[in-house]
Write an enzyme that holds these catalytic residues in place. Structure first.
Site, PDB file in Angstrom:
ATOM      1  N   LYS A 143      90.372 -24.395  25.021  1.00 35.21           N
ATOM      2  CA  LYS A 143      89.265 -24.703  24.119  1.00 35.21           C
ATOM      3  C   LYS A 143      89.724 -24.501  22.677  1.00 35.21           C
ATOM      4  O   LYS A 143      90.472 -23.561  22.378  1.00 35.21           O
ATOM      5  CB  LYS A 143      88.080 -23.795  24.455  1.00 35.21           C
ATOM      6  CG  LYS A 143      86.806 -24.058  23.657  1.00 35.21           C
ATOM      7  CD  LYS A 143      85.690 -23.128  24.151  1.00 35.21           C
ATOM      8  CE  LYS A 143      84.395 -23.286  23.363  1.00 35.21           C
ATOM      9  NZ  LYS A 143      83.335 -22.379  23.865  1.00 35.21           N
ATOM     10  N   SER A 170      79.197 -24.583  25.198  1.00 33.88           N
ATOM     11  CA  SER A 170      80.055 -25.191  24.209  1.00 33.88           C
ATOM     12  C   SER A 170      81.447 -25.538  24.715  1.00 33.88           C
ATOM     13  O   SER A 170      82.189 -26.252  24.052  1.00 33.88           O
ATOM     14  CB  SER A 170      80.183 -24.268  23.000  1.00 33.88           C
ATOM     15  OG  SER A 170      80.844 -23.052  23.353  1.00 33.88           O
ATOM     16  N   SER A 198      78.223 -20.800  27.821  1.00 33.44           N
ATOM     17  CA  SER A 198      79.184 -21.813  27.380  1.00 33.44           C
ATOM     18  C   SER A 198      80.313 -22.100  28.353  1.00 33.44           C
ATOM     19  O   SER A 198      81.082 -23.040  28.153  1.00 33.44           O
ATOM     20  CB  SER A 198      79.762 -21.437  26.011  1.00 33.44           C
ATOM     21  OG  SER A 198      78.754 -21.477  25.033  1.00 33.44           O
TER      22      SER A 198
END
Length: 803
Positions: A403, A483, A507
């Protein structure tokens, strides 16, 4: 294209094309560049005439040609540093040229039609490439239109392969700077001497001399075409000033500036063998160690993508031909293929890059790919030859996506999806990245995310960020959730073997559910957060997102443990079992587990299909020996799920910790949350300020942990203690089970772990998972339960993609 041309010099296309024809019309390579038996297989000293002949005889396509040049760039550029960026649209332009060639008479096309060309990085292109004169000062700037010569090249059907390095600012910054040096590209080298390439069109000459491009363009004010052409044994034409347009070219003096080009003609001087032998002796190791650490990210992000083509076969391993597809391949499948010599890490990386090239333009799960990925793959292949197979980590030689809030001290950016941090330099790898490298994992690239981990604005869609745009679930082409959206999208669509995400509240769990993959949100502090762009260390956690529970556990094993840059890992290390977590991958893991059902989280009555699936899964749990304790309640569940207390605490924590993170960066255009807010205002279109930045503004208005924040934190602790902890201990539960991710906030505010596993599809076709949550340190039992459920149901199926 006509409108572009009218904004520049009225010089006709004929003048410019005639100049290029002169450049292309020197002696031909005596050893034929085209072999009829096998088609066009090498770009070594191939001329435009050779290439066009291969096109005509159907021995070559522009796509294949671009791929060959990109392979050469990948092989040689880390040492020679002649190419600054490659064009992410190069393969698209190649496909367009191939299509046009089918429907137009060969003689009606320009000699440059379908030919890849490199442009010196002071020649503007209105596309995804930068125009910076080699300086970070212009990184991210946007030109108004193509340069005049670029307009003509596009009209001729040339493929813009990328930007060539140069002496920074065309050697008009300092007399002391070496020829061929720029801040962005480092020091270029002549492929003949490994020394001074001369400048300032150094990269244009280096690249064609080393067969990294078919042709190139340079510019000259005084010697900047002639000198590098001489030092690199290529042909250069410095035209009469004004013969070629300078519009859109970063200027020194229109009185002297001119645009022209060198083209390789080594065979004319009987030096071809010397070039090739010199370059063939270069090793991957020397390339990697000499590469500038500040090389630009778009090159980092897109070079490997451009090497990719299309392939998406049905089987993960085909014994007859070795490993030929990555579709749903597990870490175990891959390691078995390594062991049986059916696969190399290099081939594996290439397969994933092909998948990225094919799917990512639509799904937007990958933000950047790592230009060192193939080098790391070669390194892993070398290590595998000299080490016993059992002595290597399960992640050795396995490509992983991170990420884009997890710092890597390499050629990748760490930006949280925002342009505000583009070009920033982190002090070191994040703690989890250090552990992944130690395990031998290959850092494939950075995954997209909801910008700033969805901490900038409530109005921004999940999975959106300014740098890449809107990510999409490969199952629905809709909301991927966030996210850690890109991490989930990418493994779901087989664009990566495994991935890492982060969670503050939902997330990891939410995108895993929406993309039918496995996510592990560890106990807070079990994995290091050092080097991760923070929201709140009280709730932030780093965990794996993968296609299977086993793969996720292999990643978890690699990243847990003490990191002295994150003190929470010291205390939490007590939870790590001796022998790691893989020992809990038991098919009978559901037997005798006490699992609670809190019906407040089963709000799926309106979806009868989903409700039926969940009830069937509960029956499966019972059948496998699970003791289900139904109709439980969490005290004050309504208040827990209200965001007020959590939001108050997170706002103040975010300001404190993001300011600290930004101040520690080695290089950064922003140093505080206030700077971020100002950046977004200044770049409102780039950053889509129509989505707002209300969470930023709310956080900036805080002033440390005051009375309101202390009261909120105390209330969160009380709600956790009297709610989830009491539920678990009173009923002697090993876990609770809920459909989807609605339990995320309960787990988040207490720092508790959760494992989420594919469960099925609702009536609208949207996938969903089952989540198993427990108390701190309960990962062993959660893994047993999750793995047992996965093996008993085997729900996950790859998305049906037609892209």
């Amino acid at each position: 294209m006509t409108s572009m041309a009218t904004k520049y010099s009225p010089l006709s296309f004929t003048v410019f094309s005639s100049l290029l024809l002169i450049l292309l019309a020197t002696t031909s390579y005596s050893a034929q560049a085209i072999k009829a038996a096998h088609g066009f297989s090498s770009i070594k000293e191939a001329t435009v005439h050779d290439i066009q002949l291969a096109f005509k005889q159907n021995q070559l396509t522009s796509r294949k040609l671009v791929e060959l040049y990109l392979k050469q760039i990948s092989r040689l550029n880390p040492v020679l540093k002649g190419v600054l960026e490659v064009n992410p649209d190069a393969l698209y332009q190649a496909d367009k040229a191939d299509h046009e060639r089918k429907f137009k008479a060969h003689g009606s096309l320009s000699p440059l039609h379908g030919i890849p060309i490199l442009l010196k990085d002071n020649i503007a292109t209105k596309d995804k490439l930068n125009t910076t004169a080699g300086s970070y000062a212009l990184l991210g700037s946007v030109v108004p239109r193509d340069a005049g010569v670029v307009t003509k090249l596009r009209k001729a059907g040339a493929i813009i392969l990328g930007k060539a390095t140069l002496s920074e600012w065309s050697y008009y910054r300092s007399n002391r700077a070496p020829d061929g040096w720029s801040a962005r590209g480092g020091k270029g080298k002549s492929p003949y001497t490994m020394e001074n390439p001369c400048g300032s069109s150094s990269g244009s000459a280096i690249s064609v001399a080393a067969n990294m491009a078919a042709v190139s363009l340079g510019t000259e004010t005084d010697g900047s075409i002639l000198c590098p052409s001489s030092n690199n044994l290529v042909v250069g034409i410095k035209p009469t000033v004004g013969l070629t347009s300078r519009a859109g070219v970063i200027p020194i003096s229109p009185r002297q500036d001119t645009v022209g080009g060198p083209i390789t003609q080594a065979s004319h001087f009987k030096k071809e063998a010397r070039i090739w032998n010199t370059l063939s002796d270069l090793t991957m190791t020397s390339m990697a160690t000499k590469y500038s650490p500040l090389s630009f990210t778009v090159f980092s992000s897109l070079l490997l993508i451009l090497l990719a083509t299309t392939s998406y076969n049905a089987q993960a391993i085909k014994a007859a031909h070795g490993f030929s597809s990555i579709k749903e391949a597990t870490v175990h499948d891959i390691q078995l293929a390594f062991k049986q010599n059916q696969l190399t890490s290099r081939k594996l990386v290439e397969l994933y890059l092909k998948q990225i090239s094919r799917l990512n333009p639509v799904l937007k799960g990958v933000l950047e790919v790592n230009p060192d990925a193939l080098y790391q793959a070669d390194k892993a292949d070398h290590e595998r030859k000299f080490k016993a197979h059992g002595s290597l980590s399960p992640l050795h030689g396995i490509p992983i996506l991170l990420k884009d809030n997890i710092a890597t001290k390499d050629k990748l950016n760490t930006t949280a999806g925002s342009y505000a941090l583009l070009g920033s330099v982190v002090p070191c790898d994040a703690g989890v990245v250090t552990k992944l490298r130690k395990a031998g994992a290959i850092i494939l690239g950075k995954a997209t995310l909801s910008e700033w981990s969805h901490q900038r604005s409530n109005a921004a869609p999940s999975g959106w960020n300014a740098r890449k745009g809107q990510g999409k679930s490969p199952y629905t082409m809709g909301d991927p959730c966030g996210s850690s959206s890109g991490s989930a999208i990418s493994v779901a669509a087989n664009m990566a073997a495994v991935s890492l995400g982060t969670e503050t509240d939902g997330s990891i769990l939410c995108p895993s559910s929406n993309n039918l993959v496995v996510g592990i949100k560890p106990t807070v502090g079990l994995t290091s957060r050092a080097g991760v762009i923070p929201i709140s260390p009280r709730q932030d956690s780093v965990g794996p997102i993968c296609r299977t529970v086993a793969d996720a556990v292999y990643v978890l094993d690699a990243i847990v443990g003490i990191d002295h840059y994150d003190n929470a890992t010291i205390e939490t290390s007590q939870y790590i079992p001796k022998g790691g977590y893989a020992q809990f991958l038991k098919t009978n893991g559901l037997h005798a587990k006490r699992v609670g059902i809190v019906r407040d989280f089963y709000n799926i009555e309106n979806d009868t299909i989903a409700a039926q699936i969940v009830e069937q899964h509960l029956k499966t749990l019972r059948k496998q020996g699970t003791i289900l304790v139904d109709n439980l309640e969490i005290t004050n569940i309504g208040e827990i799920c209200k965001p007020s207390n959590e939001d108050i605490a997170l706002a103040a924590e975010f300001k404190r910790y993001i300011n600290a993170y930004l101040k520690e960066l080695v290089v950064s255009p922003v140093r505080s949350l206030a700077d971020l807010i100002a950046f977004n205002k200044k770049n409102s279109k780039l950053e889509r300020l129509d989505y707002g930045q209300d969470l930023f503004i709310k956080a900036e208005a805080t002033n440390g942990i005051g009375n309101a924040e202390k009261a909120a934190l105390l209330n969160l602790a009380k709600l956790t203690r009297e709610g989830f902890v009491k539920l678990m201990t009173k009923n002697k539960l090993d876990a609770i089970v809920t459909p989807g991710y609605d339990v995320a906030t309960v787990l988040a505010i207490g720092g508790f772990p959760g494992v989420i596993v594919p469960a099925g599809y609702g009536s609208d076709g949207k996938p969903f998972d089952l989540c198993f949550g427990g108390l701190k340190g309960s990962e062993p039992k959660l893994i047993e339960i999750a793995y047992g459920f996965e093996q008993a149901t085997k729900i996950r199926k790859p998305p049906k993609l037609t892209t």
